[in-house]
Write a protein that holds these residues in place. Structure first.
Motif, mmCIF file in Angstrom:
data_model
loop_
_atom_site.group_PDB
_atom_site.id
_atom_site.type_symbol
_atom_site.label_atom_id
_atom_site.label_comp_id
_atom_site.label_asym_id
_atom_site.label_seq_id
_atom_site.Cartn_x
_atom_site.Cartn_y
_atom_site.Cartn_z
ATOM 1 N N SER A 1 36.442 94.572 -3.069
ATOM 2 C CA SER A 1 36.575 95.475 -4.217
ATOM 3 C C SER A 1 35.326 96.315 -4.428
ATOM 4 C CB SER A 1 36.875 94.673 -5.486
ATOM 5 O OG SER A 1 35.856 93.723 -5.727
ATOM 6 N N GLY B 1 44.474 92.959 -8.067
ATOM 7 C CA GLY B 1 44.049 93.189 -6.689
ATOM 8 C C GLY B 1 44.746 94.388 -6.088
ATOM 9 N N SER C 1 41.106 94.165 -0.137
ATOM 10 C CA SER C 1 40.991 93.877 -1.568
ATOM 11 C C SER C 1 40.539 95.076 -2.390
ATOM 12 C CB SER C 1 39.994 92.729 -1.789
ATOM 13 O OG SER C 1 40.354 91.583 -1.066
ATOM 14 N N TYR C 2 40.298 96.201 -1.746
ATOM 15 C CA TYR C 2 39.752 97.335 -2.487
ATOM 16 C C TYR C 2 40.829 98.036 -3.307
ATOM 17 C CZ TYR C 2 37.176 101.491 -3.728
ATOM 18 O OH TYR C 2 36.562 102.473 -4.456
ATOM 19 N N LEU D 1 41.888 101.145 -11.264
ATOM 20 C CA LEU D 1 41.381 99.838 -11.679
ATOM 21 C C LEU D 1 42.051 99.331 -12.951
ATOM 22 C CD1 LEU D 1 37.566 100.264 -10.922
ATOM 23 C CD2 LEU D 1 39.146 98.676 -9.822
#
Length: 537
Positions: A507, A438, A425-426, A432
């Motif tokens: 995240s 996601g 999920s990072y 961003l």
């Protein structure tokens, strides 16, 4: 087989009998004798790299659309540079841009190992790139094997034929009876694995400790390799990254038979031949097809082509073909019958993975769920205000990647195989603003391979690097021990059922074990798929 001029480990007059063996001099260790011939690699810092090693004859001329043939050479071959990636039309927005010019002569592999290691039994991992069966190669910077080599793993990466070179059928080929048909790219992968197993010890690797690892089409390939008879025993563990788990990636087309409204692979080949002015199904037609230039065979085929195919008759079948030899049935059906290799498996997807939710309205999108449409609406769009594009992405990814990964994990577990499930999920801090839903498909690769510096350069942040450390540590543990946990830890449990558990690479650049929070919506897809399977029996 072994490195040329292996240093003696016998004690000299100046050494005691219990002295530690001396590691080979780096310049000596760069020369390795393989089953095909001698290769000389290069020193890259604290790593030895061997690039562009041929594992089969160039598949050109009369070897176009033939199973890969063994290769050998005399003298010493330089392994200082990557060989050509396989013939393709490069994909403009590829997450892993090629480092070489594509060509038909491309059946090569690469090996990285720690420069100062004298260990002769290091674990081996084999990387199989993705690209929808039409793009990709082993030369991109983000596929560099040095980070794994520094951690005591021998890392190998392979090329395999793509597009019409790798997955093609025509009645003239069938009539020629020159060997296995259609799935030449998949045959390449098996041949490369055989070469790696035969030569692992020459590079300090353990031929009985090989992990196969692939992403997207590479992940689908890992599933196929787990099911192909010829590849059994060539590996002991598997890592599947966004590789589905129920059907083949566009791989349900039959070799010679039409299936409903889907024409056979041979008819697709006839369409391609006709588009190039080639008629007939005899030796003359085959000779003419093999006389086409590599550019004519490619004919612009890329991921762009797959998402927006040109109008007119279909001239590319879409990947692996059900030939009743290598590919005999849908992946999920064969897994359910227990046909897959009984090996430990690490499997997962990204949090905003790829999928193909269809429909120009929510009604059309949810129509796929049939009697469960209302239940799906409540799970995916409880307030009724979710934008259609977002819903299509969520539903499509769940159908194509996320739920099938759970399905495969359940089935492997049912047959006694240890399975660990993850979700990545990072999102890189520099992305961003762009990736708000996601982690997109393929964005996990530079983290699990720890090539984030090559990917993000000056935009790389300490948090990004921390996420990569967590990711590659888990993969390295699995490659070395068959378990992604650190020694003595049981923090990441094996898969137990519909809810998981799974490891979320979050995240926040942490790794957290949890029950799958998406299980409600995934369970609806499972019910639909189970009913479809029952109807087909």
């Amino acid at each position: 087989m072994g490195c040329q001029k292996e240093p003696s480990t016998q004690p000299s007059q100046e050494q005691s009998s219990d002295a530690m063996p001396v590691a080979p001099a780096v310049d000596e260790a760069t020369v390795v004798n393989t089953s095909s011939g001698t290769v000389r690699g290069v020193v890259e810092g604290d790593v030895l790299a061997f690039k562009g090693i041929p594992y089969a004859q160039p598949p050109v001329g009369d070897l176009r659309w033939r199973a890969p043939q063994p290769i050998s050479w005399q003298g010493e071959k330089s392994a200082a540079q990557y060989g050509n990636d396989c013939m393709q039309e490069p994909f403009p927005s590829d997450a892993a841009p090629l480092g070489t010019t594509p060509a038909e002569d491309c059946l090569v592999l690469n090996v990285w190992k720690q420069a100062d290691s004298n260990d002769a039994s290091l674990p081996v991992v084999v990387w199989i790139h993705g690209g929808g069966w039409v793009n990709g190669g082993s030369s991109p910077e983000v596929y560099d094997g040095s980070p794994f080599a520094r951690k005591g793993v021998v890392f190998a990466s392979i090329n395999y034929r793509l597009g019409r070179f790798g997955f093609f059928a025509h009645p003239a080929l069938t009539a020629a009876a020159e060997g296995p048909l259609a799935n030449y790219g998949q045959m390449d992968q098996v041949a490369a694995l055989k070469w790696i197993k035969d030569n692992a010890a020459a590079f300090g690797g353990d031929p009985n400790a090989i992990t196969i690892m692939g992403e997207s089409a590479g992940g689908f390939s890992v599933f196929n390799l787990m099911l192909i008879k010829e590849s059994q025993g060539l590996f002991q563990q598997a890592i599947i990254m966004s590789g589905g788990g129920r059907g083949s990636n566009r791989g349900t087309r039959m070799l010679s038979e039409d299936q409903g409204d889907q024409i056979s692979a041979e008819k697709v080949g006839l369409n391609f031949a006709e588009a190039n002015g080639i008629e007939g199904t005899g030796p003359e037609a085959l000779a003419s097809l093999r006389a086409l230039s590599a550019e004519d065979v490619t004919d612009g085929l890329s991921m762009t082509y797959l998402f927006a195919p040109p109008q007119g008759p279909i001239t590319y079948g879409g990947g692996p073909i059900r030939d009743n030899n290598i590919i005999t049935d849908a992946t999920g059906a064969r897994i359910a019958r227990g046909e897959a290799a009984k090996v430990p498996v690490l499997i997962g997807t990204t949090s905003a993975d790829i999928g193909f939710g269809v429909g120009d309205s929510k009604e059309e999108l949810f129509a796929w769920f049939g009697d469960y449409a209302d239940e799906a609406r409540k799970a995916y769009d409880p307030e009724g205000d979710a934008p259609l594009p977002v819903l299509k992405m969520m539903v499509g990814a769940d159908q194509f990647m996320t739920e099938p990964a759970h399905y495969a994990a359940r089935e492997f577990t049912r047959f006694g195989q240890p399975v660990w499930l993850y979700r990545f999920s990072y999102v890189a801090e520099s992305m961003l603003g762009e990736w708000q839903t996601g982690a997109p498909h393929a964005t996990e690769i530079p983290y699990f391979l720890d090539t984030v510096t090559a990917k993000y350069g000056d935009d790389l942040t300490p948090k990004d690097a921390q996420a990569a450390d967590l990711a590659i540590n888990a993969f390295t543990n699995f490659i070395k021990t068959g378990n992604p946990n650190d020694a003595g830890s049981e923090a990441w449990p094996t898969y137990q059922g519909a809810n998981g558990p799974l490891m979320d690479f979050t995240s926040e650049a942490t790794a957290e074990v949890k029950d799958d929070p998406w299980q409600e919506r995934l369970s609806i897809i499972t019910k639909v798929e189970n009913e479809k399977s029952a109807d087909n029996q």
